[in-house]
Design an enzyme around this catalytic site. Structure first.
Site, PDB file in Angstrom:
ATOM      1  N   SER A 185       7.924   4.524   5.082  1.00 46.85           N
ATOM      2  CA  SER A 185       8.741   3.744   4.578  1.00 46.85           C
ATOM      3  C   SER A 185       8.577   3.546   3.277  1.00 46.85           C
ATOM      4  O   SER A 185       7.553   4.005   3.107  1.00 46.85           O
ATOM      5  CB  SER A 185       8.908   2.607   5.119  1.00 46.85           C
ATOM      6  N   ASP A 219       0.585  -1.387  -0.482  1.00 45.89           N
ATOM      7  CA  ASP A 219       0.055  -0.226   0.092  1.00 45.89           C
ATOM      8  C   ASP A 219       1.196   1.412  -0.216  1.00 45.89           C
ATOM      9  O   ASP A 219       1.920   1.329   0.510  1.00 45.89           O
ATOM     10  CB  ASP A 219      -1.129  -0.300   1.187  1.00 45.89           C
ATOM     11  N   HIS A 232       4.697  -7.365   0.243  1.00 44.64           N
ATOM     12  CA  HIS A 232       4.963  -8.589  -0.538  1.00 44.64           C
ATOM     13  C   HIS A 232       5.117  -8.254  -1.864  1.00 44.64           C
ATOM     14  O   HIS A 232       5.586  -7.911  -2.552  1.00 44.64           O
ATOM     15  CB  HIS A 232       3.055  -9.297  -1.090  1.00 44.64           C
TER      16      HIS A 232
END
Length: 296
Positions: A257, A117, A171
Site C-alpha cells: 500500500s 513505516d 498516523h
C-alpha cells in the site's frame, strides 16, 4: 524479462539494500510481458481477486501463514503488543499494533513526522502539479486529488510505500483539524516500482481516500491512502474532528500500500537525507514518527 533490482537506503544504518518482493516473478510477468495484458486487466483493474484474497486473509484458515511470513520477511515481533500465537487471522496479524516505545517521535509542532513505516520518496517542489515516482512515469496531483488539487500546485509531496513486512497502521504527521474527506473508487494496481515502471497511473487510477487537515503551523495538508493489489480494505479510524500528531489515522489490510502526503507551497522543508536520496532516485526506509520535514 528485465530484472532491475529495487535498491533502498536504510535510514538507520545508511546502507543500501535490495528489497525482497513477495511474488516478484508474478508481478514482473503481469506488467512486463505483453502476453499477460488480459491477466493484468483481470487482476489489477478489477477488485474481484483482491476481494477474494481479502476474504481469505480475514478467515481463520489464513492463520497458518503468519509464522512463515514473519520468518521470510524477518519481522521483529518484539515490537508488537501481542504475541504471534494470539492472532486469529492473517489480517489480525497484518494490522497488528506496536508498543508505543517502538515508534518514538519528536513532539515539537515544527517537526513533521513520517506517517507510516515505509520507503520514502520526496518532491521538495512540484513542477506545477507533476511528480515522478521511482522508475515510474509522470503523475499528477490533479488526477490524484480531483477537486482539491489547486491549493497544492507547486507544493511539496512525500510518497511512503509500504511493503508486507511493514507495520501497516498509519498516523497523522502533524496536529490539526480534519476539514474534508473523500473516498475514490478505482483499480488496484501494484504500487511496487516494477509496476510503476510499466506505466499505470497508480496515484490517479487506483482506489484511494484523501483527507484534508488544517493546521496552525503548515497550512493545510492532504493525507492520501492508496489501495493496491491484494488490499482488502483501507480502514480509516479517524475521519473527523481535531487530531494530534501521531494519533492513529487508520490501517491497511493485507497487501502493499502507499500513503501520500501533499503540502502547500512554501510550507515545509524535507529532511536532508530524504532529499539527497530522492534526488538520486532512491527511496529511504523510514519508520513512523521519524522526522519527515520541518515547518518553514
Amino acid at each position: 524479462m528485465q530484472r532491475d533490482p529495487i535498491l533502498v537506503v536504510d535510514r538507520d544504518t545508511g546502507e543500501t539494500f535490495e528489497e525482497v518482493v513477495l511474488g516478484e516473478k508474478w508481478i514482473r510477468w503481469a506488467y512486463q510481458n505483453a502476453s499477460a495484458k488480459p491477466v493484468e486487466k483481470l487482476l489489477f483493474r478489477s477488485a474481484l481477486i483482491s476481494r477474494l484474497m481479502g476474504a481469505w486473509f480475514d478467515s481463520r484458515f489464513s492463520r497458518g501463514k503468519i509464522s512463515a511470513v514473519i520468518e521470510d520477511l524477518s519481522i521483529d515481533m518484539s515490537e508488537a503488543t501481542e504475541p504471534t500465537e494470539s492472532y486469529a487471522t492473517f489480517n489480525d496479524f497484518f494490522a497488528r499494533n506496536l508498543k508505543p516505545e517502538a515508534r518514538p517521535f519528536d513532539p515539537s509542532p515544527s517537526v513533521i513526522a513520517s506517517p507510516a513505516d515505509g520507503r520514502v520518496l520526496v518532491f521538495p517542489e512540484l513542477a506545477e502539479d507533476v511528480f515522478v515516482p521511482v522508475k515510474g512515469h509522470p503523475m499528477s496531483i490533479r488526477t490524484m486529488l480531483p477537486g482539491i488539487a489547486d491549493r497544492f500546485i507547486g507544493g511539496a509531496l512525500a510518497i511512503v510505500r509500504l511493503c508486507p513486512a511493514d507495520y501497516h497502521r498509519y498516523h497523522f504527521p502533524a496536529s490539526g483539524q480534519i476539514s474534508a474527506a473523500k473516498d475514490l473508487s478505482g483499480a488496484l494496481h501494484s504500487v511496487n516500482p516494477i509496476a510503476l515502471g510499466a506505466g499505470p497511473d497508480v496515484f490517479g487510477e487506483n482506489k484511494r481516500s484523501w483527507t484534508l487537515i488544517d493546521t496552525d503551523t503548515i497550512g493545510s495538508y492532504a493525507f492520501v491512502e492508496v489501495g493496491a493489489f491484494g488490499v482488502g480494505s483501507i480502514i480509516n479510524t479517524r475521519t473527523s474532528g481535531a487530531v494530534e500528531k501521531m494519533d492513529e489515522k487508520g490501517y491497511f489490510k493485507f497487501g502493499g500500500s502507499t500513503v501520500v502526503v501533499v503540502f502547500e507551497p512554501g510550507r515545509v522543508q524535507f529532511s536532508d537525507d530524504l532529499v539527497a536520496n530522492s534526488a538520486k532516485g532512491r527511496e529511504t526506509l523510514v519508520k513512523v514518527g521519524q522526522p519527515l520535514a520541518t515547518a518553514i
